[in-house]
Design a protein around this motif. Structure first.
Motif, PDB file in Angstrom:
ATOM      1  N   THR A 159       0.816  -1.214   0.000  1.00  0.00           N
ATOM      2  CA  THR A 159       0.000   0.000   0.000  1.00  0.00           C
ATOM      3  C   THR A 159       0.850   1.265   0.000  1.00  0.00           C
ATOM      4  N   SER A 160       2.171   1.124   0.094  1.00  0.00           N
ATOM      5  CA  SER A 160       3.047   2.285   0.140  1.00  0.00           C
ATOM      6  C   SER A 160       3.649   2.547  -1.237  1.00  0.00           C
ATOM      7  N   ILE A 161       4.617   3.454  -1.297  1.00  0.00           N
ATOM      8  CA  ILE A 161       5.248   3.832  -2.555  1.00  0.00           C
ATOM      9  C   ILE A 161       5.906   2.616  -3.200  1.00  0.00           C
ATOM     10  N   GLN A 162       5.623   2.405  -4.474  1.00  0.00           N
ATOM     11  CA  GLN A 162       6.103   1.239  -5.194  1.00  0.00           C
ATOM     12  C   GLN A 162       7.097   1.647  -6.282  1.00  0.00           C
ATOM     13  N   MET A 163       8.337   1.174  -6.162  1.00  0.00           N
ATOM     14  CA  MET A 163       9.357   1.472  -7.159  1.00  0.00           C
ATOM     15  C   MET A 163       8.984   0.895  -8.523  1.00  0.00           C
ATOM     16  N   GLU A 164       8.124  -0.122  -8.534  1.00  0.00           N
ATOM     17  CA  GLU A 164       7.719  -0.737  -9.798  1.00  0.00           C
ATOM     18  C   GLU A 164       7.027   0.267 -10.720  1.00  0.00           C
ATOM     19  N   GLU A 165       6.374   1.281 -10.133  1.00  0.00           N
ATOM     20  CA  GLU A 165       5.733   2.299 -10.964  1.00  0.00           C
ATOM     21  C   GLU A 165       6.770   3.081 -11.765  1.00  0.00           C
ATOM     22  N   ILE A 166       7.942   3.276 -11.184  1.00  0.00           N
ATOM     23  CA  ILE A 166       9.019   3.969 -11.897  1.00  0.00           C
ATOM     24  C   ILE A 166       9.634   3.039 -12.938  1.00  0.00           C
ATOM     25  N   ASP A 167       9.817   1.773 -12.562  1.00  0.00           N
ATOM     26  CA  ASP A 167      10.368   0.796 -13.517  1.00  0.00           C
ATOM     27  C   ASP A 167       9.505   0.715 -14.768  1.00  0.00           C
ATOM     28  N   ALA A 168       8.191   0.814 -14.589  1.00  0.00           N
ATOM     29  CA  ALA A 168       7.271   0.683 -15.721  1.00  0.00           C
ATOM     30  C   ALA A 168       7.396   1.827 -16.711  1.00  0.00           C
ATOM     31  N   MET A 169       8.015   2.930 -16.298  1.00  0.00           N
ATOM     32  CA  MET A 169       8.190   4.071 -17.198  1.00  0.00           C
ATOM     33  C   MET A 169       9.317   3.847 -18.206  1.00  0.00           C
ATOM     34  N   GLY A 170      10.140   2.834 -17.932  1.00  0.00           N
ATOM     35  CA  GLY A 170      11.251   2.569 -18.842  1.00  0.00           C
ATOM     36  C   GLY A 170      12.383   3.561 -18.658  1.00  0.00           C
ATOM     37  N   PRO A 171      13.386   3.514 -19.558  1.00  0.00           N
ATOM     38  CA  PRO A 171      14.547   4.410 -19.455  1.00  0.00           C
ATOM     39  C   PRO A 171      14.129   5.880 -19.531  1.00  0.00           C
ATOM     40  N   ARG A 172      14.701   6.693 -18.658  1.00  0.00           N
ATOM     41  CA  ARG A 172      14.386   8.123 -18.630  1.00  0.00           C
ATOM     42  C   ARG A 172      15.668   8.938 -18.627  1.00  0.00           C
ATOM     43  N   ALA A 173      15.593  10.130 -19.201  1.00  0.00           N
ATOM     44  CA  ALA A 173      16.768  11.005 -19.262  1.00  0.00           C
ATOM     45  C   ALA A 173      17.079  11.578 -17.885  1.00  0.00           C
ATOM     46  N   ARG A 174      18.342  11.873 -17.653  1.00  0.00           N
ATOM     47  CA  ARG A 174      18.778  12.509 -16.412  1.00  0.00           C
ATOM     48  C   ARG A 174      18.295  13.955 -16.404  1.00  0.00           C
ATOM     49  N   ASN A 175      17.734  14.390 -15.296  1.00  0.00           N
ATOM     50  CA  ASN A 175      17.226  15.756 -15.175  1.00  0.00           C
ATOM     51  C   ASN A 175      17.871  16.396 -13.954  1.00  0.00           C
TER      52      ASN A 175
END
Length: 309
Positions: A159-175
């Motif tokens: 029920t807490s913050i899930q890193m899998e949601e970020i993984d699902a976004m795929g590769p992302r540029a450094r900001n």
């Protein structure tokens, strides 16, 4: 049974006040933000659930909804205690969940300033493992404010913050645009920081409360390029010293800082809270633990700000 009704305090604009419901466990005083409380009721029979967390008593159905019951005395002490006929269920609503917590009694509701709530010293709070988010001076009493989000995150990590949601976004540029974050929970602060770094946001400045973030904003040089120091602010609502609504009001009422995009990221986002946040000038308001949605909104607000400049 007593259903909680809005007392008006949370509709006032940026007063930096909180209403705390004081309750007892084994003779000790604890507190919860009234904004998290849906109702209080006399403890009722509970149906045990197999393979549940040791502090989870089970479930019960007071009306149409089935609620999970957490034995708060057992969670805090680690031992089984007597469950009395006069025990109370505090039914909470946060993170889009309804959960009942068993306590021994409810004492009163106190209205105080967030400035009267201190972060507990690490020597007594247990550092990162602490379930005390603050110590409040309520009249002559010291009340330990519990971190209910952390308690639920431990009992039900899904029920807490899930890193899998970020993984699902795929590769992302450094900001590298500077993001300032106000979050008092040590656990959630680390989870948010790790998630945003994985999403490419590497220039993060974490603050344990709104007061520290506001003070640091005002320490920026007057002739500084503001966007190069802080491109976006993310704030929780519940924090010692200064809450997120007060911080939002100060930023958005300031000629110098009002252009900074600001996101309220809180477990308390209800329709009433959304109205208040909008009145105070928040650019967006999101409910924890939707970390993927937070990243999407950050992308949008920073792109919009870049176009405006």
């Amino acid at each position: 049974m007593a259903e909680m009704h809005n007392t008006g305090i949370l509709l006032e604009s940026g007063t930096n006040e909180i209403e705390i419901m004081e309750f007892t466990i084994n003779g000790n005083l604890y507190g919860i933000n009234v904004a998290k409380v849906k109702e209080i009721m006399i403890a009722a029979p509970v149906k045990p659930m197999p393979h549940a967390h040791p502090a989870v008593e089970g479930i019960f159905k007071p009306r149409d909804d089935v609620l999970t019951v957490v034995d708060l005395p057992k969670y805090l002490s680690g031992v089984d205690g007597d469950r009395g006929e006069r025990d109370i269920f505090i039914v909470t609503n946060f993170n889009k969940m309804f959960i009942a917590f068993r306590v021994h009694s409810v004492v009163q509701i106190s209205r105080i300033s967030w400035g009267d709530i201190q972060k507990p010293d690490k020597t007594v709070s247990g550092g990162a493992e602490s379930v005390a988010t603050g110590i409040a001076q309520c009249g002559a009493d010291l009340v330990t404010i519990l971190d209910f989000e952390r308690i639920v995150a431990e009992i039900a990590p899904e029920t807490s913050i899930q890193m899998e949601e970020i993984d699902a976004m795929g590769p992302r540029a450094r900001n590298e645009r500077p993001i300032w974050i106000a979050e008092d929970s040590i656990l959630l602060s680390k989870m948010i920081e790790n998630s945003l770094r994985k999403a490419g946001y590497v220039n993060l400045r974490m603050h344990p409360n709104g007061r520290e973030l506001w003070d640091n904003l005002n320490e920026l040089p007057r002739d500084a390029d503001l966007a190069s120091h802080v491109a976006l602010v993310i704030t929780d609502i519940e924090m010692p010293q200064m809450d997120g609504h007060r911080l939002t009001k100060l930023i958005k009422d300031s000629e110098r800082f009002k252009s900074i995009p600001l996101i309220i990221f809180s477990s308390l986002i209800s329709e009433e809270m959304r109205i208040k946040g909008s009145q105070l000038g928040a650019d967006e308001q999101l409910t924890k633990p939707e970390i993927g949605h937070l990243v999407d909104v950050m992308d949008h607000l920073l792109a919009r700000a870049a176009q405006a400049n």
